[in-house]
Enzyme design. Structure first.
Site, short mmCIF file in Angstrom:
data_model
loop_
_atom_site.label_atom_id
_atom_site.label_comp_id
_atom_site.label_asym_id
_atom_site.label_seq_id
_atom_site.Cartn_x
_atom_site.Cartn_y
_atom_site.Cartn_z
N SER A 61 -9.16 -5.21 -44.20
CA SER A 61 -10.45 -5.84 -43.62
C SER A 61 -11.41 -5.97 -44.33
O SER A 61 -11.65 -5.07 -45.16
CB SER A 61 -10.39 -4.75 -42.00
N1 SAM Z 1 -5.79 -0.35 -41.95
C1 SAM Z 1 -5.30 -1.46 -43.67
C2 SAM Z 1 -5.99 -1.14 -44.25
O1 SAM Z 1 -7.03 -0.45 -44.89
O2 SAM Z 1 -5.50 -1.16 -45.49
C3 SAM Z 1 -5.13 -2.06 -42.44
C4 SAM Z 1 -4.91 -2.61 -42.08
S1 SAM Z 1 -3.91 -4.45 -41.65
C5 SAM Z 1 -5.60 -5.16 -40.64
C6 SAM Z 1 -3.00 -4.11 -40.21
C7 SAM Z 1 -1.86 -2.92 -40.43
O3 SAM Z 1 -1.67 -2.54 -38.88
C8 SAM Z 1 -0.93 -3.74 -41.10
O4 SAM Z 1 -0.60 -3.48 -42.23
C9 SAM Z 1 0.58 -4.05 -40.80
O5 SAM Z 1 1.54 -4.25 -40.83
C10 SAM Z 1 0.19 -2.96 -40.04
N2 SAM Z 1 1.05 -2.68 -38.23
C11 SAM Z 1 0.90 -3.96 -36.97
N3 SAM Z 1 1.62 -3.13 -36.28
C12 SAM Z 1 2.03 -2.02 -36.16
C13 SAM Z 1 3.11 -1.34 -36.02
N4 SAM Z 1 3.09 -1.23 -34.44
N5 SAM Z 1 2.86 -0.08 -36.18
C14 SAM Z 1 2.54 0.65 -37.18
N6 SAM Z 1 1.48 -0.07 -38.31
C15 SAM Z 1 1.85 -1.63 -37.69
#
Ligand code: SAM
Length: 213
Positions: A61
């Protein structure tokens, strides 16, 4: 490239100027080497004012959004926080510099493995990772002093409310797949109190209590 200079510039120009004022948050942003959390081809872009691809169709993000969400948790320093969506591991690394323990769940094994390797290499020993469906929370270590969801959710999951302590906050982008509102929900003796912070756009939260995979 002088990454320390770029990092300090990012803190002043993107965070302080937009109202991030929690000293603990600003210190963490000055310390965590964001360029190590992006793919090598984006090293030089790591401190720019926008999200970046991290592979597997996911993103790290925008720095300001990470800072705003962290500040919304209202951290004192002694907390146990659950993050949903580890991605690159950057948000977890920021949290790990502020709080006592960080638990983080990622559904894509490859991203979780990369983040885990980085935590070991950089000595972020208070981050605990798991691969799985974060829409179900992580009951084993509950209750938490805060939960931060870093993917777009269609709703506020009951499980998250159950897994935070009284007085704790849930920070979650909720809305449609295309646009969301960053929402802070506080759990108090007297009930649940929600405030809308700003509009935002995240990749979808996929899972049993999220969007269908
Ligand atoms: N917090 C992260 C960082 O600092 O890089 C960015 C997160 S990215 C915007 C969203 C993440 O949520 C992705 O890696 C995606 O695979 C994960 N995601 C989506 N659905 C999910 C779920 N049900 N459980 C765990 N992770 C999930």
């Amino acid at each position: 490239m002088d990454f320390t200079e770029l990092r300090n510039k990012m803190v002043e120009e993107q965070l302080v100027s937009r109202g991030i004022c929690d000293d603990k948050v600003l210190q963490a942003f000055r310390a965590v080497e964001r360029h190590l959390f992006v793919p090598p081809e984006y090293n030089g872009n790591a401190y720019e004012d926008h999200p970046l691809p991290i592979g597997e169709g996911q993103t790290i993000s925008q720095p300001y959004m990470v800072a705003l969400m962290t500040q919304c948790l209202n951290l004192g320093g002694n907390e146990k926080i659950l993050e949903i969506g580890t991605g690159s591991g950057y948000q977890a690394a920021i949290l790990s510099r502020i709080v006592k323990e960080v638990y983080s769940i990622e559904r894509i094994p490859l991203l979780a493995q990369k983040a885990e390797r980085l935590f070991v290499r950089l000595g972020y020993n208070n981050v605990h990772l798991k691969v799985g469906d974060g829409t179900l929370g992580w009951g084993e270590h509950a209750p938490y002093d805060g939960i931060i969801v870093t993917a777009a959710s269609p709703k506020i999951q009951k499980t998250y409310i159950e897994q935070i302590k009284c007085g704790a906050r849930l920070v979650i982008p909720r809305g449609t797949m295309l646009s969301q509102v960053l929402t802070v929900l506080e759990k108090r003796e007297t009930g649940l109190y929600a405030s809308d912070i700003c509009g935002c756009t995240f990749v979808p939260l996929l899972g049993k209590e999220g969007w269908k995979e």
